[in-house]
Design a protein around this motif. Sequence first.
Motif, short mmCIF file in Angstrom:
data_model
loop_
_atom_site.label_atom_id
_atom_site.label_comp_id
_atom_site.label_asym_id
_atom_site.label_seq_id
_atom_site.Cartn_x
_atom_site.Cartn_y
_atom_site.Cartn_z
N GLY A 55 88.76 -27.15 -31.33
CA GLY A 55 89.84 -28.12 -31.17
C GLY A 55 89.78 -29.23 -32.20
N ASN A 56 88.58 -29.75 -32.45
CA ASN A 56 88.43 -30.83 -33.42
C ASN A 56 88.75 -30.38 -34.84
OD1 ASN A 56 87.64 -32.54 -31.38
ND2 ASN A 56 85.46 -32.44 -31.85
N ILE A 57 88.28 -29.19 -35.19
CA ILE A 57 88.51 -28.69 -36.55
C ILE A 57 89.98 -28.34 -36.76
CG2 ILE A 57 87.97 -26.78 -38.13
CD1 ILE A 57 85.08 -26.92 -36.94
N ARG A 58 90.61 -27.75 -35.77
CA ARG A 58 92.04 -27.46 -35.87
C ARG A 58 92.84 -28.75 -36.06
NH1 ARG A 58 95.02 -23.17 -34.71
NH2 ARG A 58 93.26 -22.11 -33.67
N HIS A 59 92.46 -29.78 -35.29
CA HIS A 59 93.14 -31.07 -35.39
C HIS A 59 92.99 -31.67 -36.79
CE1 HIS A 59 94.73 -34.96 -34.20
NE2 HIS A 59 93.64 -35.54 -34.65
N ALA A 60 91.78 -31.55 -37.36
CA ALA A 60 91.53 -32.10 -38.70
C ALA A 60 92.39 -31.39 -39.75
CB ALA A 60 90.05 -31.95 -39.06
N PHE A 61 92.54 -30.07 -39.61
CA PHE A 61 93.40 -29.32 -40.53
C PHE A 61 94.85 -29.79 -40.39
CE2 PHE A 61 89.96 -26.37 -41.28
CZ PHE A 61 90.29 -25.70 -42.46
N ARG A 119 87.50 -36.04 -42.91
CA ARG A 119 87.70 -35.82 -41.47
C ARG A 119 86.80 -34.71 -40.96
NH1 ARG A 119 93.53 -36.35 -42.70
NH2 ARG A 119 94.21 -38.41 -41.96
N LEU A 120 86.72 -33.63 -41.72
CA LEU A 120 85.90 -32.49 -41.31
C LEU A 120 84.42 -32.85 -41.34
CD1 LEU A 120 87.87 -29.69 -43.19
CD2 LEU A 120 87.62 -29.88 -40.71
N GLU A 121 83.97 -33.49 -42.41
CA GLU A 121 82.55 -33.79 -42.55
C GLU A 121 82.08 -34.86 -41.57
OE1 GLU A 121 81.97 -34.70 -46.70
OE2 GLU A 121 81.64 -32.58 -47.20
N ASP A 122 83.01 -35.67 -41.07
CA ASP A 122 82.65 -36.69 -40.08
C ASP A 122 82.38 -36.09 -38.71
OD1 ASP A 122 82.72 -38.82 -41.81
OD2 ASP A 122 84.76 -39.45 -41.31
#
Length: 246
Positions: free
Chosen positions: A111-117, A224-227
């Motif tokens: 969910g978090n990674i999809r949101h970042a994309f 965003r991803l690396e955070d």
Amino acid sequence: MSGHSKWHNIQARKGKQDAARGKIFTKIGKELLVAAKEGGSNPESNSRLKDIIAKAKAANMPSDTINRSIKRGAGELGDVNYEEITYEGYGPGGVAVIVEALTDNKNRSAGNIRHAFEKSGGSLGATGCVTFMFDRKGVLIVEKTDSTDEDEVMMMAIDAGAEDFTPDGDVFEITTSVEDFSNVRQSLEDSGIEFVSAEISMVPQTMVALDNDMAEKIEKMIDRLEDDDDVQNVWHNAEFPEGWGE
């Protein structure tokens, strides 16, 4: 010898990475934990662990922090389970992005990674949608000093089995196959060579050149991803403009 320059694309971000050194140590610690859990705590019989220890040392990770992560992985300091998951997709401008995660909650990570994309104007894709654009390689970065002899370092790297040697500004970039990475790293280390970084990387076959506007969007997406605490590595084929981040 020449080839793709990984260092050229990360050096603009080095100051930011140095500032986030604690987070970097946390990510490497998770890698050490997983390697020790899967293959045991002895680096002499666990080549993956040995390589990650080298990566940790190149990042100036304290020895007691390294040892604590290994002990946790071996079950000496409690049991922790992480699952390795790879996500793939596209960022703004058609930049191919691979995200490697270690997580104890797949639903949260997805969910978090999809949101970042999506927040960055990109889109998460199916497994395999961009992996074919990258080669998995060992990449060793050696800093140039006044006492460094370029020809000597190049010959040592080639003799040890390196595929590629690229002078790039104030560093040398040495590329190896995954299979030869450990031997090349150990051989150079035994010869007194120290590394700025030493890791298995996803090296893009072709790059996507960015203008300043698109470079800013991609950098925000990578940040965003690396955070995200679950994200270990973000690989991409973005080529930032000359002098970006200086």
